[in-house]
Design a protein around this motif. Structure first.
Motif, PDB file in Angstrom:
ATOM      1  N   HIS A  55       0.817  -1.212   0.000  1.00 14.03           N
ATOM      2  CA  HIS A  55       0.000   0.000   0.000  1.00 14.03           C
ATOM      3  C   HIS A  55       0.855   1.268   0.000  1.00 14.03           C
ATOM      4  CE1 HIS A  55      -3.588  -2.362   0.172  1.00 14.03           C
ATOM      5  NE2 HIS A  55      -3.173  -2.982   1.259  1.00 14.03           N
ATOM      6  N   LYS A  56       2.075   1.168   0.526  1.00 18.17           N
ATOM      7  CA  LYS A  56       3.005   2.313   0.465  1.00 18.17           C
ATOM      8  C   LYS A  56       3.350   2.621  -0.996  1.00 18.17           C
ATOM      9  CE  LYS A  56       4.300   2.820   4.973  1.00 18.17           C
ATOM     10  NZ  LYS A  56       4.174   4.077   5.730  1.00 18.17           N
ATOM     11  N   PHE A  57       3.592   1.557  -1.750  1.00 17.66           N
ATOM     12  CA  PHE A  57       3.925   1.718  -3.168  1.00 17.66           C
ATOM     13  C   PHE A  57       2.704   2.206  -3.956  1.00 17.66           C
ATOM     14  CE2 PHE A  57       4.759  -0.072  -7.497  1.00 17.66           C
ATOM     15  CZ  PHE A  57       5.910   0.649  -7.780  1.00 17.66           C
ATOM     16  N   GLU A  58       1.558   1.671  -3.605  1.00 15.71           N
ATOM     17  CA  GLU A  58       0.309   2.081  -4.268  1.00 15.71           C
ATOM     18  C   GLU A  58       0.075   3.590  -4.091  1.00 15.71           C
ATOM     19  OE1 GLU A  58      -4.195   0.321  -4.545  1.00 15.71           O
ATOM     20  OE2 GLU A  58      -3.321   0.531  -2.540  1.00 15.71           O
ATOM     21  N   GLU A  59       0.290   4.055  -2.885  1.00 13.14           N
ATOM     22  CA  GLU A  59       0.110   5.481  -2.574  1.00 13.14           C
ATOM     23  C   GLU A  59       1.112   6.341  -3.361  1.00 13.14           C
ATOM     24  OE1 GLU A  59       0.406   8.363   1.352  1.00 13.14           O
ATOM     25  OE2 GLU A  59       0.142   6.212   1.667  1.00 13.14           O
ATOM     26  N   ALA A  60       2.357   5.864  -3.431  1.00 12.04           N
ATOM     27  CA  ALA A  60       3.394   6.601  -4.167  1.00 12.04           C
ATOM     28  C   ALA A  60       3.072   6.652  -5.662  1.00 12.04           C
ATOM     29  CB  ALA A  60       4.763   5.955  -3.937  1.00 12.04           C
ATOM     30  N   CYS A  61       2.553   5.559  -6.210  1.00 15.02           N
ATOM     31  CA  CYS A  61       2.179   5.530  -7.627  1.00 15.02           C
ATOM     32  C   CYS A  61       1.033   6.501  -7.900  1.00 15.02           C
ATOM     33  CB  CYS A  61       1.769   4.117  -8.049  1.00 15.02           C
ATOM     34  SG  CYS A  61       3.158   2.989  -8.246  1.00 15.02           S
ATOM     35  N   LYS A  62       0.082   6.532  -6.975  1.00 15.82           N
ATOM     36  CA  LYS A  62      -1.069   7.431  -7.118  1.00 15.82           C
ATOM     37  C   LYS A  62      -0.593   8.893  -7.138  1.00 15.82           C
ATOM     38  CE  LYS A  62      -4.700   5.755  -5.159  1.00 15.82           C
ATOM     39  NZ  LYS A  62      -5.621   5.326  -4.078  1.00 15.82           N
ATOM     40  N   ALA A 118       2.334   9.990  -7.953  1.00 17.05           N
ATOM     41  CA  ALA A 118       3.175  10.264  -9.129  1.00 17.05           C
ATOM     42  C   ALA A 118       2.420  10.049 -10.444  1.00 17.05           C
ATOM     43  CB  ALA A 118       4.411   9.371  -9.089  1.00 17.05           C
ATOM     44  N   LYS A 119       1.135   9.656 -10.322  1.00 17.59           N
ATOM     45  CA  LYS A 119       0.293   9.380 -11.510  1.00 17.59           C
ATOM     46  C   LYS A 119       0.909   8.287 -12.392  1.00 17.59           C
ATOM     47  CE  LYS A 119      -2.072  13.843 -11.640  1.00 17.59           C
ATOM     48  NZ  LYS A 119      -1.689  14.231 -10.278  1.00 17.59           N
ATOM     49  N   VAL A 120       1.422   7.256 -11.745  1.00 22.52           N
ATOM     50  CA  VAL A 120       2.000   6.104 -12.444  1.00 22.52           C
ATOM     51  C   VAL A 120       0.951   4.989 -12.487  1.00 22.52           C
ATOM     52  CG1 VAL A 120       3.711   4.252 -12.234  1.00 22.52           C
ATOM     53  CG2 VAL A 120       4.406   6.625 -11.918  1.00 22.52           C
ATOM     54  N   PRO A 121       0.697   4.398 -13.666  1.00 24.01           N
ATOM     55  CA  PRO A 121      -0.320   3.346 -13.765  1.00 24.01           C
ATOM     56  C   PRO A 121       0.093   2.064 -13.047  1.00 24.01           C
ATOM     57  CG  PRO A 121       0.825   3.611 -15.869  1.00 24.01           C
ATOM     58  CD  PRO A 121       1.332   4.693 -14.967  1.00 24.01           C
ATOM     59  N   LEU A 122      -0.697   1.663 -12.059  1.00 21.69           N
ATOM     60  CA  LEU A 122      -0.412   0.465 -11.257  1.00 21.69           C
ATOM     61  C   LEU A 122      -1.669  -0.392 -11.157  1.00 21.69           C
ATOM     62  CD1 LEU A 122       1.252  -1.229  -9.129  1.00 21.69           C
ATOM     63  CD2 LEU A 122       0.282   0.300  -7.389  1.00 21.69           C
ATOM     64  N   LEU A 123      -1.520  -1.687 -11.414  1.00 14.50           N
ATOM     65  CA  LEU A 123      -2.585  -2.650 -11.135  1.00 14.50           C
ATOM     66  C   LEU A 123      -2.099  -3.534  -9.994  1.00 14.50           C
ATOM     67  CD1 LEU A 123      -5.292  -4.016 -11.686  1.00 14.50           C
ATOM     68  CD2 LEU A 123      -4.172  -5.372 -13.480  1.00 14.50           C
ATOM     69  N   LEU A 124      -2.557  -3.236  -8.774  1.00 13.53           N
ATOM     70  CA  LEU A 124      -2.210  -4.027  -7.590  1.00 13.53           C
ATOM     71  C   LEU A 124      -3.392  -4.939  -7.284  1.00 13.53           C
ATOM     72  CD1 LEU A 124      -0.592  -4.742  -5.007  1.00 13.53           C
ATOM     73  CD2 LEU A 124      -1.627  -2.725  -3.929  1.00 13.53           C
ATOM     74  N   ARG A 125      -3.167  -6.251  -7.410  1.00 11.66           N
ATOM     75  CA  ARG A 125      -4.245  -7.215  -7.193  1.00 11.66           C
ATOM     76  C   ARG A 125      -3.990  -7.968  -5.885  1.00 11.66           C
ATOM     77  NH1 ARG A 125      -4.881 -10.293 -12.942  1.00 11.66           N
ATOM     78  NH2 ARG A 125      -3.070 -11.404 -12.103  1.00 11.66           N
ATOM     79  N   LEU A 126      -4.851  -7.761  -4.912  1.00 10.35           N
ATOM     80  CA  LEU A 126      -4.764  -8.502  -3.657  1.00 10.35           C
ATOM     81  C   LEU A 126      -5.566  -9.789  -3.823  1.00 10.35           C
ATOM     82  CD1 LEU A 126      -5.240  -5.513  -1.193  1.00 10.35           C
ATOM     83  CD2 LEU A 126      -3.102  -6.694  -1.764  1.00 10.35           C
ATOM     84  N   GLN A 127      -4.886 -10.916  -3.682  1.00 12.45           N
ATOM     85  CA  GLN A 127      -5.510 -12.209  -3.985  1.00 12.45           C
ATOM     86  C   GLN A 127      -5.869 -12.944  -2.691  1.00 12.45           C
ATOM     87  OE1 GLN A 127      -6.321 -12.594  -6.924  1.00 12.45           O
ATOM     88  NE2 GLN A 127      -4.801 -11.759  -8.344  1.00 12.45           N
ATOM     89  N   PRO A 128      -7.171 -13.079  -2.409  1.00 10.72           N
ATOM     90  CA  PRO A 128      -7.622 -13.685  -1.150  1.00 10.72           C
ATOM     91  C   PRO A 128      -7.160 -15.139  -1.006  1.00 10.72           C
ATOM     92  CG  PRO A 128      -9.446 -12.616  -2.302  1.00 10.72           C
ATOM     93  CD  PRO A 128      -8.296 -12.639  -3.246  1.00 10.72           C
ATOM     94  N   GLY A 129      -6.632 -15.467   0.180  1.00 15.08           N
ATOM     95  CA  GLY A 129      -6.281 -16.848   0.502  1.00 15.08           C
ATOM     96  C   GLY A 129      -4.893 -17.284   0.083  1.00 15.08           C
ATOM     97  N   TYR A 130      -4.216 -16.487  -0.749  1.00 10.08           N
ATOM     98  CA  TYR A 130      -2.900 -16.911  -1.255  1.00 10.08           C
ATOM     99  C   TYR A 130      -1.772 -16.438  -0.339  1.00 10.08           C
ATOM    100  CZ  TYR A 130      -5.088 -18.583  -5.484  1.00 10.08           C
ATOM    101  OH  TYR A 130      -5.874 -19.296  -6.363  1.00 10.08           O
ATOM    102  N   ASP A 131      -0.696 -17.268  -0.303  1.00 11.45           N
ATOM    103  CA  ASP A 131       0.443 -16.978   0.575  1.00 11.45           C
ATOM    104  C   ASP A 131       1.640 -16.494  -0.253  1.00 11.45           C
ATOM    105  OD1 ASP A 131       1.425 -19.291  -0.631  1.00 11.45           O
ATOM    106  OD2 ASP A 131       1.104 -20.563   1.138  1.00 11.45           O
ATOM    107  N   HIS A 132       2.836 -16.717   0.256  1.00 11.45           N
ATOM    108  CA  HIS A 132       4.065 -16.186  -0.357  1.00 11.45           C
ATOM    109  C   HIS A 132       4.758 -17.212  -1.262  1.00 11.45           C
ATOM    110  CE1 HIS A 132       7.027 -12.907  -0.260  1.00 11.45           C
ATOM    111  NE2 HIS A 132       8.003 -13.793  -0.131  1.00 11.45           N
ATOM    112  N   SER A 133       4.114 -18.352  -1.488  1.00  9.02           N
ATOM    113  CA  SER A 133       4.805 -19.501  -2.086  1.00  9.02           C
ATOM    114  C   SER A 133       4.713 -19.542  -3.613  1.00  9.02           C
ATOM    115  CB  SER A 133       4.193 -20.796  -1.546  1.00  9.02           C
ATOM    116  OG  SER A 133       2.891 -20.975  -2.107  1.00  9.02           O
TER     117      SER A 133
END
Length: 275
Positions: A223-230, A232-247
């Motif tokens: 969310h820190k990066f998302e805020e910075a992109c917003k 700076a008006k940089v196009p970002l698609l951040l998809r939070l995927q429910p249930g998934y881990d780091h693997s």
């Protein structure tokens, strides 16, 4: 010492070949391995664009090639996959400035040496058409390398990247060791800081992040990066995927989307051999 790569293994997959190579890196002062997945060649003179994959803290060049399943869609899209080793291990894809870690020059290896090795030794690769992706520490590497080299890479994506290493324990430990105590130097390798400086981004940045990732809230900080992109008006698609881990189960689930994202940016006109 000769830096020419030697093939150490190879296996056919989806009509193309996974090949592993070893070479001596003058940049790092040590031997390195890397994998290339070559899609099936439609003609002897054809050249494939390249997608670099940067792996995470505890990985080698093998994890992505063995676990991600990326070759299926890379074969149909006609994109070569290049997975360098992370050695010197946990190097954070930066150029270390502290004497003890002087061989940790992974930024220069990925941006300068490896593309040169590929273009000089593999006629079927077109390193002038390249994109970059990665996971965790490698996601950090992909984002920072992309932002600092917008002329070299057509697009970037990341899985669970460490986007604000200055403000997380993993990053603070690595940066203190490799770069010293001056936090101005740290900003050069922090995607959240860089986005305001290098914001002439045309291709949308794609990030997938598992909501059940145990590192989400204290190490990754998307969310820190998302805020910075917003800002700076940089196009970002951040998809939070429910249930998934780091693997790699998470990576394998969404890797097709990422390769298609890069194929679009690389402006492919390649027709696959197999439907």
């Amino acid at each position: 010492m000769e830096a020419k790569p030697t093939e150490i293994s190879g296996s056919k997959m989806f009509g193309g070949y996974n090949k592993r190579f070893k070479h001596f890196s003058p940049t790092l002062g040590c031997s390195m391995t890397f994998h290339v997945y070559f899609p099936p060649l439609p003609s002897p003179s054809h050249k494939f664009p390249v997608l670099y994959w940067l792996s995470g803290l505890s990985c080698t060049d093998e994890n992505f090639i063995i676990k991600s399943g990326a070759q299926r869609v890379a074969s149909s899209e006609g994109i070569a996959l290049v997975a360098p080793d992370t050695s010197p291990s946990a190097g954070f894809y930066l150029n270390a400035t502290q004497e003890k870690w002087k061989n940790w020059q992974m930024y220069d290896y990925v941006v300068k040496e490896l593309p040169k090795v590929l273009s000089e030794n593999f006629a079927q690769l077109d390193t002038s058409r390249a994109s970059i992706s990665g996971h965790s520490m490698g996601g950090h590497g992909a984002l920072t390398i992309y932002l600092k080299n917008l002329d070299k890479y057509k697009s970037v994506s990341a899985f669970a990247p460490i986007v604000n290493p200055m403000n997380c324990p993993w990053g603070q430990k690595a940066f203190t060791n490799y770069l010293g105590g001056n936090k101005a130097d740290w900003e050069e390798y922090d995607a959240t800081c860089l986005i305001s400086k290098f914001n002439d981004v045309s291709a949308t940045i794609l990030i997938d992040q598992g909501e059940d990732d145990k590192f989400l809230h204290d190490q990754l900080l998307p969310h820190k990066f998302e805020e910075a992109c917003k800002n700076a008006k940089v196009p970002l698609l951040l998809r939070l995927q429910p249930g998934y881990d780091h693997s790699y189960y998470f990576i394998a689930t969404f890797i097709d989307h990422h390769i298609q994202h890069h194929a679009q940016a690389l402006n492919m006109c390649f027709k696959p051999l197999h439907p």
